[in-house]
Design an enzyme around this catalytic site. Structure first.
Site, mmCIF file in Angstrom:
data_model
loop_
_atom_site.group_PDB
_atom_site.id
_atom_site.type_symbol
_atom_site.label_atom_id
_atom_site.label_comp_id
_atom_site.label_asym_id
_atom_site.label_seq_id
_atom_site.Cartn_x
_atom_site.Cartn_y
_atom_site.Cartn_z
ATOM 1 N N TYR A 290 -3.242 66.194 0.812
ATOM 2 C CA TYR A 290 -3.470 65.060 1.711
ATOM 3 C C TYR A 290 -4.285 65.449 2.935
ATOM 4 O O TYR A 290 -4.862 64.587 3.589
ATOM 5 C CB TYR A 290 -2.126 64.439 2.124
ATOM 6 C CG TYR A 290 -1.414 63.821 0.953
ATOM 7 C CD1 TYR A 290 -1.875 62.634 0.389
ATOM 8 C CD2 TYR A 290 -0.316 64.436 0.378
ATOM 9 C CE1 TYR A 290 -1.245 62.078 -0.710
ATOM 10 C CE2 TYR A 290 0.317 63.891 -0.726
ATOM 11 C CZ TYR A 290 -0.155 62.715 -1.263
ATOM 12 O OH TYR A 290 0.463 62.163 -2.358
ATOM 13 N N HIS B 116 2.523 54.821 -7.410
ATOM 14 C CA HIS B 116 2.165 56.137 -6.875
ATOM 15 C C HIS B 116 1.019 56.028 -5.871
ATOM 16 O O HIS B 116 0.889 56.881 -4.988
ATOM 17 C CB HIS B 116 1.799 57.096 -8.011
ATOM 18 C CG HIS B 116 2.342 58.482 -7.795
ATOM 19 N ND1 HIS B 116 3.697 58.760 -7.742
ATOM 20 C CD2 HIS B 116 1.728 59.677 -7.596
ATOM 21 C CE1 HIS B 116 3.874 60.046 -7.527
ATOM 22 N NE2 HIS B 116 2.700 60.629 -7.428
ATOM 23 N N HIS C 54 8.499 67.187 -1.624
ATOM 24 C CA HIS C 54 7.756 68.237 -2.309
ATOM 25 C C HIS C 54 8.480 69.574 -2.143
ATOM 26 O O HIS C 54 8.857 69.943 -1.037
ATOM 27 C CB HIS C 54 6.343 68.373 -1.735
ATOM 28 C CG HIS C 54 5.420 67.287 -2.187
ATOM 29 N ND1 HIS C 54 4.225 67.008 -1.558
ATOM 30 C CD2 HIS C 54 5.500 66.423 -3.239
ATOM 31 C CE1 HIS C 54 3.619 66.005 -2.178
ATOM 32 N NE2 HIS C 54 4.375 65.640 -3.199
ATOM 33 N N ARG D 231 9.030 57.593 -5.047
ATOM 34 C CA ARG D 231 8.522 57.601 -6.414
ATOM 35 C C ARG D 231 9.057 56.357 -7.123
ATOM 36 O O ARG D 231 10.072 55.779 -6.728
ATOM 37 C CB ARG D 231 8.982 58.850 -7.164
ATOM 38 C CG ARG D 231 8.483 60.168 -6.565
ATOM 39 C CD ARG D 231 9.019 61.343 -7.374
ATOM 40 N NE ARG D 231 8.530 62.624 -6.881
ATOM 41 C CZ ARG D 231 9.186 63.407 -6.031
ATOM 42 N NH1 ARG D 231 10.385 63.025 -5.564
ATOM 43 N NH2 ARG D 231 8.674 64.560 -5.635
ATOM 44 N N LYS E 222 13.246 64.494 -7.778
ATOM 45 C CA LYS E 222 13.067 65.408 -8.899
ATOM 46 C C LYS E 222 14.048 66.566 -8.799
ATOM 47 O O LYS E 222 14.430 66.980 -7.711
ATOM 48 C CB LYS E 222 11.634 65.950 -8.912
ATOM 49 C CG LYS E 222 10.589 64.937 -9.400
ATOM 50 C CD LYS E 222 9.234 65.600 -9.516
ATOM 51 C CE LYS E 222 8.209 64.650 -10.113
ATOM 52 N NZ LYS E 222 6.871 65.299 -10.242
ATOM 53 N N ARG F 37 2.655 55.552 -2.659
ATOM 54 C CA ARG F 37 3.203 56.838 -2.193
ATOM 55 C C ARG F 37 2.076 57.685 -1.580
ATOM 56 O O ARG F 37 2.251 58.279 -0.516
ATOM 57 C CB ARG F 37 3.840 57.562 -3.379
ATOM 58 C CG ARG F 37 4.427 58.941 -3.062
ATOM 59 C CD ARG F 37 5.233 59.412 -4.268
ATOM 60 N NE ARG F 37 5.447 60.849 -4.312
ATOM 61 C CZ ARG F 37 6.445 61.482 -3.712
ATOM 62 N NH1 ARG F 37 7.310 60.791 -2.993
ATOM 63 N NH2 ARG F 37 6.581 62.793 -3.834
#
Length: 297
Positions: free
Chosen positions: A276, A241, A267, A146, A172, A244
């Site tokens: 994806y 992004h 994730h 990120r 995150k 990414r």
């Protein structure tokens, strides 16, 4: 205003006790101030389910997407829960409320040859800045970082990347994860390491620095990547992004290992990574349409 002081107290607690990132705190603050604005003269203790439904309807009518409203509701739900713990509201008016559905948008990824063009060094006159920009782009594409994760890297990541082929990044919710660094990215990082000293201040620990010798900000990283795409002759806007997304899509196309991609992206849920598979199916469908005899007109 009482409501805003409650918001400030809640955000302060999030920052101090729950280790939320400054970016997350800023987003929560914006979402909660929106709640206070929508409530107007209505005290938060009097907000009920039908009020929140009306707020959501107003925002949706103004064009706010279901995804954005879902984020708002999450922030509001947490805030009202906190108010309930402090006996400031009788019940949580957001409990059980769902946002309106909105169409799913697939991630926008580069084609493999577009990624190759982007990462092919272009002579722009300043070899130091070029080395830095290529190292950043290679790392985005190689490791699926990120923007905030790349901007926060310090020089100690170099040893791990160059000698072990991996780096630890803080993602995150303050979760640490280990991501691989490919050979091309290692080459680019080694080239940047040789010239970084000509830009970096003597006490600067940041891996990527600007012309003033200090840590390169996220906005400048975005601008440099966009410029690099223009120099490479790409016709569309390229942002961190997108690299990414490209990393995830291309690794999935090659390996089919959804769990590995989930882990590398950081994730929390496999559902976030499954998008994806739809992107990969689109890629396969294009190949089918161009190659299968019965698909051709």
């Amino acid at each position: 205003m009482i409501a805003l002081s409650a918001v400030d107290a809640y955000l302060a607690e999030l920052a101090e006790q729950r280790r939320q990132s400054p970016h997350t705190i800023s987003n929560y603050g914006r979402d909660l101030r929106r709640l206070v604005m929508l409530a107007g003269e209505l005290p938060l203790s009097d907000v009920r389910l039908h009020h929140v439904r009306r707020f959501i309807g107003q925002l949706h009518a103004q064009g706010l997407s279901g995804r954005s409203i879902a984020r708002l509701l999450s922030a509001w739900r947490g805030f009202f829960s906190w108010l309930g713990q402090h006996d400031a509201v009788p019940a949580n008016p957001c409990e059980g409320l769902r946002p309106p559905k909105s169409p799913k948008h697939l991630p926008n990824a580069l084609l493999v040859d577009e990624a190759a063009r982007l990462l092919d060094p272009v002579d722009e006159g300043d070899s130091v800045l070029a080395a830095r920009d290529i190292a950043m782009s290679e790392l985005f594409y190689s490791s699926g970082l990120r923007l905030a994760e790349l901007a926060a890297l310090d020089c100690d990541a170099l040893d791990s990347a160059l000698h072990e082929g991996e780096i630890r990044v803080l993602g995150k919710r303050s979760k640490m994860r280990l991501v691989p660094v490919g050979s091309k990215a290692r080459e680019a990082l080694a080239a940047w390491a040789q010239v970084r000293g000509s830009l970096a201040g003597p006490e600067e620990t940041a891996l990527f620095v600007g012309q003033r010798g200090r840590r390169l900000g996220q906005r400048m990283i975005q601008l440099r990547l966009s410029r690099q795409a223009q120099l490479a002759g790409l016709s569309r806007h390229v942002h961190p992004h997108m690299l990414r997304h490209s990393f995830a899509s291309h690794v999935l196309q090659s390996s089919g290992d959804l769990r590995a991609v989930q882990e590398m992206l950081g994730h929390a849920s496999i559902t976030s990574t499954q998008v994806y598979t739809h992107l990969d199916f689109q890629h396969l469908a294009k190949i089918y349409d161009s190659a299968h005899p019965r698909a051709k007109r």
